[in-house]
Scaffold this active site. Structure first.
Site, PDB file in Angstrom:
ATOM      1  N   SER A 135       0.826  -1.219   0.136  1.00 15.01           N
ATOM      2  CA  SER A 135       0.095   0.024  -0.063  1.00 15.01           C
ATOM      3  C   SER A 135       0.865   1.287   0.085  1.00 15.01           C
ATOM      4  O   SER A 135       0.536   2.259  -0.666  1.00 15.01           O
ATOM      5  CB  SER A 135      -1.016  -0.090   1.165  1.00 15.01           C
ATOM      6  OG  SER A 135      -0.235   0.189   2.705  1.00 15.01           O
ATOM      7  N   ASN A 136       2.009   1.065   0.663  1.00 14.01           N
ATOM      8  CA  ASN A 136       2.944   2.199   0.685  1.00 14.01           C
ATOM      9  C   ASN A 136       3.492   2.422  -0.694  1.00 14.01           C
ATOM     10  O   ASN A 136       3.765   3.664  -1.287  1.00 14.01           O
ATOM     11  CB  ASN A 136       4.129   2.062   1.515  1.00 14.01           C
ATOM     12  CG  ASN A 136       3.535   2.707   3.152  1.00 14.01           C
ATOM     13  OD1 ASN A 136       3.560   4.013   3.221  1.00 14.01           O
ATOM     14  ND2 ASN A 136       3.348   2.027   3.667  1.00 14.01           N
TER      15      ASN A 136
ATOM     16  N   LEU B  41      17.612  -7.142   6.531  1.00 14.79           N
ATOM     17  CA  LEU B  41      18.520  -5.959   6.921  1.00 14.79           C
ATOM     18  C   LEU B  41      19.069  -5.832   5.496  1.00 14.79           C
ATOM     19  O   LEU B  41      19.328  -6.907   4.756  1.00 14.79           O
ATOM     20  CB  LEU B  41      19.526  -6.847   7.834  1.00 14.79           C
ATOM     21  CG  LEU B  41      19.422  -6.257   9.377  1.00 14.79           C
ATOM     22  CD1 LEU B  41      20.649  -7.087  10.013  1.00 14.79           C
ATOM     23  CD2 LEU B  41      19.445  -4.982   9.572  1.00 14.79           C
TER      24      LEU B  41
ATOM     25  N   ASN C   5      13.405   4.387   4.874  1.00 15.41           N
ATOM     26  CA  ASN C   5      12.648   3.245   5.212  1.00 15.41           C
ATOM     27  C   ASN C   5      11.387   4.052   5.985  1.00 15.41           C
ATOM     28  O   ASN C   5      11.677   4.944   6.517  1.00 15.41           O
ATOM     29  CB  ASN C   5      13.362   2.262   6.195  1.00 15.41           C
ATOM     30  CG  ASN C   5      12.553   1.201   6.878  1.00 15.41           C
ATOM     31  OD1 ASN C   5      11.720   0.750   5.991  1.00 15.41           O
ATOM     32  ND2 ASN C   5      12.378   1.087   8.211  1.00 15.41           N
TER      33      ASN C   5
ATOM     34  N   HIS D 147       8.626   3.220   8.935  1.00 20.53           N
ATOM     35  CA  HIS D 147       8.279   2.539  10.060  1.00 20.53           C
ATOM     36  C   HIS D 147       7.174   2.775  10.742  1.00 20.53           C
ATOM     37  O   HIS D 147       6.829   4.048  10.863  1.00 20.53           O
ATOM     38  CB  HIS D 147       9.586   2.326  11.038  1.00 20.53           C
ATOM     39  CG  HIS D 147       9.369   1.437  12.252  1.00 20.53           C
ATOM     40  ND1 HIS D 147       9.532   0.044  12.022  1.00 20.53           N
ATOM     41  CD2 HIS D 147       8.789   1.671  13.405  1.00 20.53           C
ATOM     42  CE1 HIS D 147       9.255  -0.679  13.178  1.00 20.53           C
ATOM     43  NE2 HIS D 147       8.847   0.457  14.160  1.00 20.53           N
TER      44      HIS D 147
ATOM     45  N   GLU E  77       1.312   7.217   7.030  1.00 16.12           N
ATOM     46  CA  GLU E  77       2.410   6.742   6.330  1.00 16.12           C
ATOM     47  C   GLU E  77       2.434   7.009   4.721  1.00 16.12           C
ATOM     48  O   GLU E  77       3.218   7.612   3.969  1.00 16.12           O
ATOM     49  CB  GLU E  77       2.358   5.169   6.299  1.00 16.12           C
ATOM     50  CG  GLU E  77       3.035   4.706   7.659  1.00 16.12           C
ATOM     51  CD  GLU E  77       3.089   3.364   7.668  1.00 16.12           C
ATOM     52  OE1 GLU E  77       3.764   2.479   6.777  1.00 16.12           O
ATOM     53  OE2 GLU E  77       2.526   2.475   8.718  1.00 16.12           O
TER      54      GLU E  77
END
Ligand code: GRF
Length: 267
Positions: free
Chosen positions: A25-26, A100, A115, A117, A187
């Site tokens: 979705s992002n 990572l 990133n 979060h 977000e």
């Protein structure tokens, strides 16, 4: 092998690679944002990478005609850098990427890898803190504010320099899904704004790890104003790069924000 030499602030539009393991979705918010004329002049999503062949993010990419690659989760730094070089990537965005990033890639993309979060880092972040676990921990802690963080990547989970954050209220009786939905909504607004600012060179990470600049005037739709959340932009320590007060005030009335704060922290 070094990644493409173009920097995000170069004159031609930056090419963005989005790494996503989930529904995407992002990614969808980024694709929509950078298909608008103004933002498309700054950057475009040129590649979507997932470590899961069934990731919804790959379907979203294909639906928009964007290159979609499944990457073995044990790929080396050189293999990842080669892939990014092949697609002339200038900027990498992790949007639901649970691995990572190998050190060689972090070094090669210093200041060009972000990133998102779903908490206000450094709280409720780190190894194992993803998905509903984050929001359950927020509720269990009694916190009255959560939110979204976009940060630059380093070699640890969720520890890189914070670029911007957006707070949301946590109400008594909230379940993890309630907080998750409230955070995901901001977000989708914050990540494209920060990505565009880094691509345009108005938000940077300098050599000693300090974030400079700010997120430009937010394109907040009416619904966001209805949410009356204030965009908390990072002001450079030298305070010569803070958002003009008028910019912030034009986004949300101080009275409205005060109202929200009062609701968050009842007497
Ligand atoms: C988001 O909550 C993001 O903060 C976290 O992973 C989730 C990805 O969701 N890193 P989506 O796949 O973008 O919907």
């Amino acid at each position: 092998m070094s990644p493409s030499q173009r920097t995000p602030s170069g004159s031609t539009p930056s090419h963005i690679a989005v790494f996503a393991s989930g529904g995407g979705s992002n990614l969808g918010a980024l694709l929509t944002h950078f298909s608008a004329a103004r933002a498309a002049a700054v950057a475009s999503v040129a590649l979507v990478v997932s470590d899961r062949s069934d990731a919804g993010a790959l379907d979203r990419a294909r639906a928009r005609g964007v290159a979609a690659i499944v990457l073995d989760r044990h790929s080396s730094a050189d293999a990842i850098l080669a892939l990014l070089q092949e697609h002339e990537i200038d900027l990498v965005v992790l949007a639901g990427w649970l691995r990572l990033v190998p050190s060689g890639v972090v070094q090669g993309f210093h200041g060009r890898m972000l990133n998102v979060h779903p908490s206000l880092l450094p709280a409720f972040g780190g190894a194992g803190m993803f998905g509903s676990r984050v929001h359950a921990a927020v509720i269990a802690s009694g916190a009255r504010v959560s939110g979204a963080t976009v940060h630059f990547i380093d070699e640890e989970f969720d520890r890189g320099a914070i670029a911007a954050q957006w707070p949301v209220p946590v109400y008594p009786g909230d379940q993890p899904d309630d907080v998750a939905a409230r955070v995901l909504r901001v977000e989708h607004l914050l990540l494209p704004l920060v990505t565009e600012a880094v691509a345009a060179g108005t938000l940077t990470l300098d050599a000693d790890g300090r974030v400079r600049g700010h997120v430009g005037r937010p394109w907040l739709g009416a619904h966001a104003r209805a949410e009356r959340f204030q965009l908390a932009a990072i002001a450079d320590a030298d305070s010569d790069n803070t958002l003009p007060e008028s910019d912030v005030a034009s986004t949300v009335s101080q009275a409205a924000f005060s109202y929200d704060v009062a609701r968050l922290f009842p007497h």
